[in-house]
Scaffold this motif. Structure first.
Motif, PDB file in Angstrom:
ATOM      1  N   SER A   1      49.463  13.493 -31.376  1.00 14.15           N
ATOM      2  CA  SER A   1      49.931  14.857 -31.635  1.00 14.15           C
ATOM      3  C   SER A   1      49.394  15.775 -30.549  1.00 14.15           C
ATOM      4  O   SER A   1      48.199  15.730 -30.225  1.00 14.15           O
ATOM      5  CB  SER A   1      49.453  15.334 -33.006  1.00 14.15           C
ATOM      6  OG  SER A   1      50.057  14.580 -34.041  1.00 14.15           O
ATOM      7  N   ASN A   2      50.276  16.609 -29.987  1.00 12.19           N
ATOM      8  CA  ASN A   2      49.914  17.470 -28.861  1.00 12.19           C
ATOM      9  C   ASN A   2      50.523  18.852 -29.031  1.00 12.19           C
ATOM     10  O   ASN A   2      51.493  19.031 -29.777  1.00 12.19           O
ATOM     11  CB  ASN A   2      50.413  16.863 -27.544  1.00 12.19           C
ATOM     12  CG  ASN A   2      49.627  15.644 -27.119  1.00 12.19           C
ATOM     13  OD1 ASN A   2      48.476  15.758 -26.698  1.00 12.19           O
ATOM     14  ND2 ASN A   2      50.222  14.464 -27.239  1.00 12.19           N
TER      15      ASN A   2
ATOM     16  N   GLY B   1      45.697   5.697 -36.450  1.00  7.94           N
ATOM     17  CA  GLY B   1      45.615   4.918 -35.217  1.00  7.94           C
ATOM     18  C   GLY B   1      45.880   5.754 -33.982  1.00  7.94           C
ATOM     19  O   GLY B   1      45.384   5.450 -32.895  1.00  7.94           O
ATOM     20  N   GLU B   2      46.684   6.813 -34.142  1.00 10.40           N
ATOM     21  CA  GLU B   2      46.915   7.731 -33.027  1.00 10.40           C
ATOM     22  C   GLU B   2      45.824   8.802 -33.020  1.00 10.40           C
ATOM     23  O   GLU B   2      44.914   8.786 -33.854  1.00 10.40           O
ATOM     24  CB  GLU B   2      48.312   8.359 -33.125  1.00 10.40           C
ATOM     25  CG  GLU B   2      48.448   9.513 -34.104  1.00 10.40           C
ATOM     26  CD  GLU B   2      48.504   9.109 -35.556  1.00 10.40           C
ATOM     27  OE1 GLU B   2      48.652  10.011 -36.406  1.00 10.40           O
ATOM     28  OE2 GLU B   2      48.383   7.909 -35.865  1.00 10.40           O
ATOM     29  N   GLN B   3      45.905   9.753 -32.101  1.00  9.72           N
ATOM     30  CA  GLN B   3      44.905  10.813 -31.992  1.00  9.72           C
ATOM     31  C   GLN B   3      45.545  12.180 -32.202  1.00  9.72           C
ATOM     32  O   GLN B   3      46.696  12.404 -31.817  1.00  9.72           O
ATOM     33  CB  GLN B   3      44.234  10.776 -30.611  1.00  9.72           C
ATOM     34  CG  GLN B   3      43.438   9.502 -30.357  1.00  9.72           C
ATOM     35  CD  GLN B   3      42.944   9.389 -28.930  1.00  9.72           C
ATOM     36  OE1 GLN B   3      43.411  10.077 -28.024  1.00  9.72           O
ATOM     37  NE2 GLN B   3      41.989   8.495 -28.711  1.00  9.72           N
ATOM     38  N   TYR B   4      44.764  13.086 -32.803  1.00  9.47           N
ATOM     39  CA  TYR B   4      45.164  14.492 -32.834  1.00  9.47           C
ATOM     40  C   TYR B   4      44.590  15.118 -31.569  1.00  9.47           C
ATOM     41  O   TYR B   4      43.409  15.408 -31.463  1.00  9.47           O
ATOM     42  CB  TYR B   4      44.631  15.200 -34.080  1.00  9.47           C
ATOM     43  CG  TYR B   4      45.152  16.617 -34.160  1.00  9.47           C
ATOM     44  CD1 TYR B   4      46.487  16.867 -34.480  1.00  9.47           C
ATOM     45  CD2 TYR B   4      44.328  17.697 -33.873  1.00  9.47           C
ATOM     46  CE1 TYR B   4      46.976  18.161 -34.524  1.00  9.47           C
ATOM     47  CE2 TYR B   4      44.807  18.985 -33.915  1.00  9.47           C
ATOM     48  CZ  TYR B   4      46.127  19.208 -34.243  1.00  9.47           C
ATOM     49  OH  TYR B   4      46.620  20.492 -34.270  1.00  9.47           O
ATOM     50  N   HIS B   5      45.447  15.300 -30.567  1.00  7.07           N
ATOM     51  CA  HIS B   5      45.032  15.486 -29.176  1.00  7.07           C
ATOM     52  C   HIS B   5      45.137  16.935 -28.701  1.00  7.07           C
ATOM     53  O   HIS B   5      45.020  17.220 -27.509  1.00  7.07           O
ATOM     54  CB  HIS B   5      45.911  14.577 -28.297  1.00  7.07           C
ATOM     55  CG  HIS B   5      45.356  14.293 -26.950  1.00  7.07           C
ATOM     56  ND1 HIS B   5      45.993  14.670 -25.784  1.00  7.07           N
ATOM     57  CD2 HIS B   5      44.221  13.660 -26.563  1.00  7.07           C
ATOM     58  CE1 HIS B   5      45.294  14.274 -24.752  1.00  7.07           C
ATOM     59  NE2 HIS B   5      44.216  13.654 -25.187  1.00  7.07           N
TER      60      HIS B   5
ATOM     61  N   LEU C   1      55.488  24.372 -27.793  1.00  7.04           N
ATOM     62  CA  LEU C   1      55.988  23.001 -27.875  1.00  7.04           C
ATOM     63  C   LEU C   1      54.976  22.144 -28.631  1.00  7.04           C
ATOM     64  O   LEU C   1      53.764  22.235 -28.379  1.00  7.04           O
ATOM     65  CB  LEU C   1      56.197  22.423 -26.472  1.00  7.04           C
ATOM     66  CG  LEU C   1      57.131  23.207 -25.542  1.00  7.04           C
ATOM     67  CD1 LEU C   1      57.062  22.636 -24.133  1.00  7.04           C
ATOM     68  CD2 LEU C   1      58.558  23.183 -26.063  1.00  7.04           C
ATOM     69  N   VAL C   2      55.482  21.309 -29.524  1.00  2.00           N
ATOM     70  CA  VAL C   2      54.604  20.506 -30.370  1.00  2.00           C
ATOM     71  C   VAL C   2      55.117  19.081 -30.459  1.00  2.00           C
ATOM     72  O   VAL C   2      56.309  18.856 -30.699  1.00  2.00           O
ATOM     73  CB  VAL C   2      54.499  21.109 -31.783  1.00  2.00           C
ATOM     74  CG1 VAL C   2      53.681  20.199 -32.694  1.00  2.00           C
ATOM     75  CG2 VAL C   2      53.882  22.504 -31.739  1.00  2.00           C
ATOM     76  N   ASP C   3      54.232  18.124 -30.256  1.00  6.51           N
ATOM     77  CA  ASP C   3      54.499  16.713 -30.563  1.00  6.51           C
ATOM     78  C   ASP C   3      53.777  16.387 -31.856  1.00  6.51           C
ATOM     79  O   ASP C   3      52.583  16.694 -32.012  1.00  6.51           O
ATOM     80  CB  ASP C   3      53.969  15.800 -29.458  1.00  6.51           C
ATOM     81  CG  ASP C   3      54.840  15.812 -28.216  1.00  6.51           C
ATOM     82  OD1 ASP C   3      55.895  16.459 -28.230  1.00  6.51           O
ATOM     83  OD2 ASP C   3      54.439  15.164 -27.225  1.00  6.51           O
TER      84      ASP C   3
END
Length: 509
Positions: free
Chosen positions: A247-248, A410-414, A47-49
């Motif tokens: 992103s997850n 602005g978001e994170q590669y998490h 699963l990928v966001d």
């Protein structure tokens, strides 16, 4: 003279806190630091966001595959639901454009309440971290609504975990032991809210608990079915509004590993709820009943069959067992082995050393890292990833190593993923744990899944990783190392600072 005074004061505090350092309880509670057998599974899905940006047009494409799967799994659950998530709140930090963020926290609460109404006999158990009420009474109203619907909510009892902040914890212990409580007005709300710009100020007591910097950092959903094995979802996703664009990566698995995960989560709920201050509402009896009912609906761990040799298999790793597994897999990497890593925070010195040695043995290493420049609308300084990346890239002349940065806005590669493919290895290892001392050294609660000989799942991750690495989807999703490379004095001071923060625990990573 002033310097000498500070040195003497530091020495005095160190001596005063010596009993704390000598006698601090280090033993972990039940359900933690687990390393399961290998289990077969009937179904597994990557699963990928993703958040993808078109710099030319300003177009943004968002995919919430993990969260949408969580909502669907709750809806389809037939015998029980256990939800354990670290960040679960509506706070958006310093992000001003609130309309761009999906209301994840509220959606998840509504899904669980709907499930309770539709299936009143199914036990539902919620476990979360006390950060979501800012270590006091700042919880969002849906926690009370969950409790009002008869869904037990347990805020993890962090006091039963070892302290990670080596600088603060001994001093807090000292003042707590020797300063009369009446001398401190712990209910005085003076501290600006670091999580919610419009939120109430924090009390001194809340700040004091925050500075321990420890957490239940797990992101786990376990659901039961009538005619099939339970299912577990493990990954890096937090149902927090401020994390909506991150992103997850995660995985959904059906099989015995879900039963193992359920027992681990039930243990945590049990010892946390023994402190009634950690329970939302007056639901102590409901918690005990939910735990007992779920235990009756899943087999005992001792009865779970081990996977057959050569079959695709999965295992549960938590807390310090995650670090041990990372090191074992990297220590096997030799010439001809491909090692791909996708990581939000990377600072643990033992894992850095394992990568260096793998590179020196001839393994082909690629790291896709977050540049550590954004945190919920606030700008960061690149610690720790840029310093670690420079250390590994210094080996480029003697080994095969490449680093690219996730192209965030602005978001994170998490993500927190290790992929190893070689003559003797076909491994995918993912979950909640950042590669830091706090996440890997039996301090935080963490949960990962280890897939071995899982060719289909591994190929799915390979396709995802290659697409980001090569920007193959028509969007710029990764940037060359040079874009955020550190050098000179900037690299030196950031290296010194991250090493101190890593050792001391006096940091947020």
């Amino acid at each position: 003279m002033r310097t000498i005074k500070w040195i003497l004061l530091g020495a005095l505090l160190g001596v005063a806190a010596l009993p704390y350092l000598l006698f601090q309880q280090q033993e972990l509670p039940a359900g933690t630091r687990l390393s399961s057998l290998d289990f077969e599974y009937s179904e597994a899905r990557l699963l990928v966001d993703r958040t993808m940006w078109d710099d030319a047009t300003g177009e943004v494409v968002r995919s919430h595959e993990i969260f949408d799967t969580i909502l669907r799994e709750i809806e389809l659950a037939e015998t029980f639901v256990i939800a354990d998530f670290f960040l679960w709140n509506p706070w958006r930090g310093a992000v001003e454009s609130s309309g761009e963020l999906r209301a994840l926290a509220q959606e998840l609460a509504e899904a669980l309440i709907r499930k309770r109404i539709q299936s009143p006999d199914i036990p539902i158990l919620v476990i979360t971290d006390p950060i979501n009420r800012i270590y006091g009474d700042h919880a969002s109203d849906y926690y009370a609504r969950l409790a009002g619907a008869g869904i037990p909510v347990v805020f993890t009892d962090l006091s039963q975990l070892p302290d990670s902040n080596r600088i603060y914890a001994p001093q807090a212990w000292f003042w707590g032991q020797y300063l009369p409580a009446e001398k401190i007005d712990s209910d005085l709300a003076l501290i600006p809210n670091p999580f919610d710009q419009s939120g109430e100020k924090l009390t001194l007591a809340q700040l004091g608990r925050l500075l321990y910097f420890k957490a239940n950092h797990r992101k786990v959903l376990v659901t039961g079915r009538q005619s099939t094995a339970p299912r577990v979802l493990v990954g890096s996703f937090n149902p927090a509004d401020g994390s909506a664009n991150h992103s997850n990566v995660g995985a959904l698995v059906e099989g015995a590993v879900a039963i193992y995960a359920a027992h681990s989560e039930l243990d945590i709920a049990e010892w946390s709820s023994s402190n009634l201050q950690q329970v939302a509402g007056e639901l102590s009896q409901q918690i005990a009943q939910a735990i007992a009912t779920i235990r009756l609906r899943v087999p005992a761990v001792a009865s779970l069959p081990r996977a057959r040799e050569g079959a695709p298999r999965v295992a549960w790793r938590s807390e310090g067992a995650i670090q041990q597994e990372l090191r074992e897999q990297l220590n096997q990497a030799v010439a001809g082995t491909r090692v791909d890593a996708a990581v939000f925070y990377f600072s643990d010195r033992r894992i850095v050393k394992a990568f260096i040695e793998a590179i020196q043995r001839g393994a082909e290493v690629r790291l896709l890292l977050d540049a550590n420049r954004d945190a919920f609308g606030r700008e960061k300084n690149g610690i720790p990833n840029r310093a670690v990346a420079a250390e590994l890239m210094a080996l480029a002349g003697v080994g095969n190593v490449e680093v690219r940065w996730a192209a965030t806005h602005g978001e994170q590669y998490h993500a927190k993923v290790l992929r190893v493919v070689g003559e003797r290895q076909d491994v995918l290892f993912l979950g909640s744990a950042n590669w830091t001392r706090r996440n890997l050294d039996d301090l935080n609660l963490e949960a990962n899944l280890l897939f071995q000989d899982a060719s289909d799942l591994g190929r799915d991750f390979d396709a995802y990783f290659e697409a980001l690495w090569a920007n193959a989807n028509g969007y710029v999703e990764s940037l060359p190392y040079e874009d955020w490379a550190e050098s000179g004095w900037s690299l030196r001071w950031k290296t010194w600072l991250y090493r101190f923060q890593e050792w001391s625990g006096a940091s947020t990573f």
